[in-house]
Design a protein around this motif. Structure first.
Motif, short mmCIF file in Angstrom:
data_model
loop_
_atom_site.label_atom_id
_atom_site.label_comp_id
_atom_site.label_asym_id
_atom_site.label_seq_id
_atom_site.Cartn_x
_atom_site.Cartn_y
_atom_site.Cartn_z
N LEU A 151 -13.93 50.00 -26.92
CA LEU A 151 -14.72 50.85 -26.06
C LEU A 151 -14.78 50.28 -24.65
O LEU A 151 -14.84 49.06 -24.46
CB LEU A 151 -16.14 51.00 -26.61
N ALA A 152 -14.75 51.18 -23.68
CA ALA A 152 -15.04 50.81 -22.29
C ALA A 152 -16.45 51.31 -22.00
O ALA A 152 -16.76 52.48 -22.21
CB ALA A 152 -14.03 51.46 -21.35
N THR A 153 -17.30 50.42 -21.52
CA THR A 153 -18.69 50.78 -21.25
C THR A 153 -18.81 51.41 -19.87
O THR A 153 -17.91 51.28 -19.02
CB THR A 153 -19.58 49.54 -21.34
N PRO A 154 -19.93 52.10 -19.59
CA PRO A 154 -20.11 52.71 -18.27
C PRO A 154 -20.00 51.67 -17.14
O PRO A 154 -20.32 50.50 -17.33
CB PRO A 154 -21.52 53.30 -18.35
N ASN A 155 -19.54 52.15 -15.98
CA ASN A 155 -19.36 51.31 -14.80
C ASN A 155 -18.34 50.19 -15.05
O ASN A 155 -18.54 49.05 -14.62
CB ASN A 155 -20.69 50.73 -14.32
N SER A 156 -17.28 50.55 -15.76
CA SER A 156 -16.15 49.64 -15.96
C SER A 156 -14.94 50.19 -15.22
O SER A 156 -14.82 51.40 -15.01
CB SER A 156 -15.81 49.50 -17.44
N LEU A 157 -14.05 49.29 -14.87
CA LEU A 157 -12.76 49.70 -14.31
C LEU A 157 -11.79 49.96 -15.46
O LEU A 157 -11.79 49.21 -16.45
CB LEU A 157 -12.20 48.60 -13.40
N LEU A 158 -11.00 50.99 -15.33
CA LEU A 158 -9.96 51.28 -16.30
C LEU A 158 -8.61 51.07 -15.63
O LEU A 158 -8.35 51.61 -14.55
CB LEU A 158 -10.07 52.72 -16.80
N LEU A 159 -7.78 50.27 -16.26
CA LEU A 159 -6.47 49.93 -15.71
C LEU A 159 -5.38 50.41 -16.66
O LEU A 159 -5.41 50.09 -17.85
CB LEU A 159 -6.37 48.42 -15.50
N CYS A 160 -4.43 51.18 -16.15
CA CYS A 160 -3.28 51.59 -16.97
C CYS A 160 -2.35 50.39 -17.15
O CYS A 160 -1.89 49.81 -16.17
CB CYS A 160 -2.52 52.72 -16.31
N VAL A 161 -2.10 50.03 -18.40
CA VAL A 161 -1.23 48.89 -18.67
C VAL A 161 0.18 49.32 -19.06
O VAL A 161 1.05 48.50 -19.25
CB VAL A 161 -1.84 47.99 -19.77
N VAL A 216 2.05 51.77 -15.02
CA VAL A 216 1.36 50.49 -14.90
C VAL A 216 0.62 50.42 -13.56
O VAL A 216 1.17 50.79 -12.52
CB VAL A 216 2.36 49.33 -15.00
N GLY A 217 -0.62 49.96 -13.61
CA GLY A 217 -1.34 49.63 -12.37
C GLY A 217 -2.25 50.70 -11.82
O GLY A 217 -2.98 50.43 -10.87
N VAL A 218 -2.25 51.92 -12.37
CA VAL A 218 -3.17 52.96 -11.90
C VAL A 218 -4.58 52.56 -12.32
O VAL A 218 -4.80 52.12 -13.45
CB VAL A 218 -2.80 54.34 -12.46
N VAL A 219 -5.56 52.70 -11.43
CA VAL A 219 -6.91 52.24 -11.70
C VAL A 219 -7.92 53.35 -11.46
O VAL A 219 -7.71 54.24 -10.63
CB VAL A 219 -7.25 51.00 -10.84
N ASN A 220 -9.02 53.33 -12.23
CA ASN A 220 -10.08 54.31 -12.09
C ASN A 220 -11.38 53.66 -12.54
O ASN A 220 -11.39 52.54 -13.04
CB ASN A 220 -9.78 55.56 -12.93
N ILE A 221 -12.49 54.38 -12.36
CA ILE A 221 -13.81 53.91 -12.81
C ILE A 221 -14.34 54.90 -13.83
O ILE A 221 -14.23 56.11 -13.64
CB ILE A 221 -14.80 53.80 -11.63
N THR A 222 -14.89 54.40 -14.92
CA THR A 222 -15.55 55.29 -15.87
C THR A 222 -17.06 55.15 -15.73
O THR A 222 -17.59 54.05 -15.66
CB THR A 222 -15.14 55.01 -17.33
N GLN A 223 -17.74 56.29 -15.68
CA GLN A 223 -19.20 56.30 -15.58
C GLN A 223 -19.84 56.50 -16.95
O GLN A 223 -21.06 56.59 -17.05
CB GLN A 223 -19.65 57.43 -14.63
N ARG A 224 -19.03 56.58 -18.02
CA ARG A 224 -19.58 56.78 -19.35
C ARG A 224 -18.75 56.00 -20.36
O ARG A 224 -17.66 55.53 -20.06
CB ARG A 224 -19.57 58.27 -19.71
N GLU A 225 -19.29 55.89 -21.55
CA GLU A 225 -18.60 55.15 -22.60
C GLU A 225 -17.43 55.97 -23.12
O GLU A 225 -17.57 57.15 -23.45
CB GLU A 225 -19.58 54.87 -23.75
N ILE A 226 -16.27 55.34 -23.21
CA ILE A 226 -15.09 56.01 -23.76
C ILE A 226 -14.33 55.05 -24.66
O ILE A 226 -14.46 53.83 -24.55
CB ILE A 226 -14.15 56.55 -22.65
N CYS A 227 -13.56 55.62 -25.56
CA CYS A 227 -12.68 54.84 -26.43
C CYS A 227 -11.32 54.74 -25.75
O CYS A 227 -10.79 55.74 -25.27
CB CYS A 227 -12.55 55.53 -27.78
N ILE A 228 -10.75 53.54 -25.68
CA ILE A 228 -9.48 53.36 -24.97
C ILE A 228 -8.36 52.98 -25.94
O ILE A 228 -8.53 52.16 -26.83
CB ILE A 228 -9.58 52.32 -23.84
N GLY A 229 -7.22 53.62 -25.76
CA GLY A 229 -6.04 53.33 -26.56
C GLY A 229 -5.20 52.23 -25.93
O GLY A 229 -5.58 51.58 -24.95
N ARG A 230 -4.00 52.04 -26.47
CA ARG A 230 -3.13 50.94 -26.05
C ARG A 230 -2.69 51.04 -24.59
O ARG A 230 -2.30 50.05 -24.00
CB ARG A 230 -1.88 50.90 -26.93
#
Length: 469
Positions: free
Chosen positions: A363-373, A377-391
Motif C-alpha cells: 500500500l501507498a499511504t496518503p501524501n506519498s510520492l509514486l514513482l514508476c519503476v 521509468v521515472g515518471v512521478v506523482n503524488i497520491t492523496q489517498r491510500e492505494i494498492c501498488i503493483g510491480r
C-alpha cells in the motif's frame, strides 16, 4: 487563440464572398459555368471521362444553402471536375504490395496531414496492379478526398508528387478540374463542406458516402478572377496564422525549458538565497534518522550550498516497492484502488478481503510520492489517498526532514538518471536497491519551503502564459 477555428472562419468568409471585394467588371461566373459544361461534354464525347450519374430529384426547384454575391453562381461539384474512385474488384491485397519504388505509390488518408499531402510514409503496389486502373492515376493538381472510414471528408490538393501514384479504396480523386484547384480545395475543407459530408454519410461501423451524392454537392462559384484573388488572400492570411502557430509552439517549448531551468536552479540552491539562521539539513536529519550516512560535499553535488547536505533516498524516504496481487482480485468496483504502472487514478479496485491472500499486497499511504519503476521509468506523482501498488510502482513516503512538494519537484528531475540505470530487454525497469542508494541534495527544511513557494509562483506565471495561448 484557436487558430483552427480562425482558419474555418476565414474560409467561411471566403466562400460567402466576404473576403475580397467584388469587381463589377469581372466576367460573371454563369458565363464561366457554361464554358465548363461545354468542356465537360467534349471530354465525355472523347471518352476521357464518363457522364456522372444523376441523383434522384427531391424537388423541382433546387434549394441553395445561402445567397451569393452578384456575379457568383451555384453549381454542382460534378460540374467543375470529374470524380473517380477505385472500383471494388480492382482493390489490391497484401500480395500486391511491393518494396520502396518497386512499384507505384498507393496513397491513403494517412498521407494527408493538416490539409496537405505528406509523402514521408508511403505504401507501394506492383506496376501491374497500378496499370489496371489508369482512370485513378494521381497527377499534380488533382484533389484527393476521403469518402469512407473515420476520416471521411479529409482532403488535399496534390502537389510535389514524388513518384507515380494511385489511390486506395478510401479515396475519390477529383480530376479535370475546371476552376482554380486551390480555391476548390479550400471549399472542400470548409465547415460548409464538412456539414454536407456529415449529411451524406451512411453507416456507423464504416461511415461512407457515394460519389453520386458528393458530385451533387452545391459549390459556390465566383468569377475566375475573383477565385484567384480569394486564393491569394487566403494564402497571405494562412501564412500569418502559420507564423502565429509556430510562435506559439516556440513559446510553449520555451516555457517547458524555463520550468526545467527553474528546477535545475532549485536543486542546486540557486533559486532562493540561503539563510544562515536556518537549521542545517544535516542536524535535522541526524535527529530524525541517526543512522543516516550524511556528507556535505562530493563529486555528484560539488560545493553544496551552506546548510545543505547529501544523503541517500533511503535516509529521507520510507520506500515500498509494489507487488501485484492475484489477478482474480482485481477489477472490483469497490475497495482499495489498484495501480500497476503510470499513475492514472480511479480505474481498478482490490477487495479489502483479497488484499493479503495469495500474494503480499503493498500500500501507498496518503501524501506519498509514486514513482514508476518500469514502463515508463521515472515518471512521478503524488497520491492523496491510500492505494494498492503493483510491480510497476514504488512508494516514497517522506520523513520529517523533507517537504513533500519539494521532494516531488526534485524527483521530476531524476527521470533521465533513472532511465540510464534501468535494465531489461523486454521492458526497462529499475530496482529497489538502486532507488534506495540514489543520492539526494537536501536543503534546510525552511529553505525547502521557500524553494517550493518560489517554484509555484514562477510556474503559475508560466502556466498563465501557456493557458492564454
Amino acid at each position: 487563440m484557436n487558430t483552427k477555428a480562425l482558419r474555418q472562419k476565414i474560409l467561411d468568409l471566403a466562400i460567402h464572398g466576404k473576403l475580397v471585394p467584388q469587381d463589377p467588371n469581372d466576367e460573371p461566373a454563369s458565363v464561366l459555368l457554361e464554358r465548363i459544361r461545354d468542356e465537360k461534354e467534349r471530354l465525355i464525347k472523347e471518352g476521357k471521362i464518363k457522364r456522372p450519374k444523376k441523383a434522384k430529384a427531391t424537388s423541382d426547384k433546387p434549394h441553395y444553402p445561402y445567397e451569393l454575391p452578384k456575379g457568383w453562381v451555384w453549381c454542382k461539384l460534378s460540374d467543375c471536375c470529374h470524380i473517380a474512385g477505385r472500383i471494388g474488384f480492382r482493390g489490391y491485397t497484401k500480395d500486391d504490395l511491393v518494396e520502396f519504388q518497386k512499384g507505384a505509390i498507393t496513397l491513403s488518408p494517412s498521407n494527408i496531414i493538416d490539409g496537405e499531402m505528406d509523402y514521408n510514409k508511403c505504401t507501394y503496389i506492383s506496376w501491374d496492379k497500378y496499370e489496371e486502373s489508369p482512370e485513378i492515376e494521381v497527377l499534380e493538381g488533382d484533389i484527393l478526398l476521403v469518402k469512407t472510414g473515420s476520416s471521411f471528408g479529409k482532403c488535399a490538393l496534390v502537389d510535389k508528387l514524388p513518384w507515380k501514384s494511385t489511390i486506395n479504396p478510401q479515396f475519390v480523386i477529383l480530376k479535370y478540374i475546371s476552376i482554380n484547384e486551390q480555391y476548390l480545395t479550400w471549399v472542400l475543407q470548409s465547415s460548409y463542406a464538412r456539414n454536407n459530408y456529415n449529411d451524406f454519410v451512411l453507416g456507423t461501423a464504416i461511415p461512407t458516402f457515394t460519389q453520386v451524392v458528393l458530385g451533387n454537392m452545391p459549390i459556390p462559384l465566383p468569377p475566375i478572377s475573383e477565385q484567384l484573388k480569394i486564393v491569394n488572400k487566403l494564402k497571405h492570411l494562412f501564412l500569418s496564422i502559420n507564423s502565429l502557430e509556430n510562435n506559439k509552439k516556440s513559446l510553449c517549448t520555451l516555457i517547458k525549458e524555463s520550468k526545467s531551468k527553474v528546477l535545475d536552479l532549485a536543486i542546486h540552491g540557486k533559486l532562493v538565497p540561503q539563510d544562515p539562521t536556518d537549521e542545517p539539513a544535516s542536524e535535522l536529519l541526524k535527529r530524525i534518522n541517526p543512522k543516516a550516512e550524511i556528507t556535505c560535499d562530493n563529486g555528484h553535488y560539488q560545493k553544496l550550498p551552506e546548510g545543505w547536505c547529501e544523503c541517500s533516498f533511503d535516509d529521507i524516504f520510507n520506500i515500498t516497492m509494489g507487488q501485484s496481487p492475484n489477478g482474480s482480485s482485481i477489477n472490483h468496483q469497490q475497495g482499495v484502488e489498484f495501480h500497476q504502472g503510470k499513475i492514472l487514478f480511479g480505474d481498478k479496485y482490490l477487495k479489502q478481503s483479497d488484499m493479503f491472500t495469495d500474494a503480499p499486497t503493498k500500500l501507498a499511504t496518503p501524501n506519498s510520492l509514486l514513482l514508476c519503476v518500469r514502463a515508463p521509468v521515472g515518471v512521478v506523482n503524488i497520491t492523496q489517498r491510500e492505494i494498492c501498488i503493483g510491480r510497476g510502482l514504488c512508494s516514497l513516503k517522506p520523513n520529517a526532514a523533507i517537504n513533500l512538494d519539494y521532494a516531488y519537484h526534485t524527483l521530476t528531475t531524476y527521470q533521465s538518471d533513472f532511465e540510464s540505470k534501468s535494465t531489461g530487454s523486454t521492458f526497462k525497469a529499475i530496482s529497489g536497491s538502486i532507488i534506495r542508494k540514489e543520492v539526494f541534495a537536501l536543503p534546510p527544511l525552511k529553505e525547502q519551503h521557500r524553494i517550493v513557494a518560489k517554484i509555484e509562483e514562477i510556474f503559475a506565471q508560466l502556466d498563465a502564459i501557456e493557458t492564454s495561448l
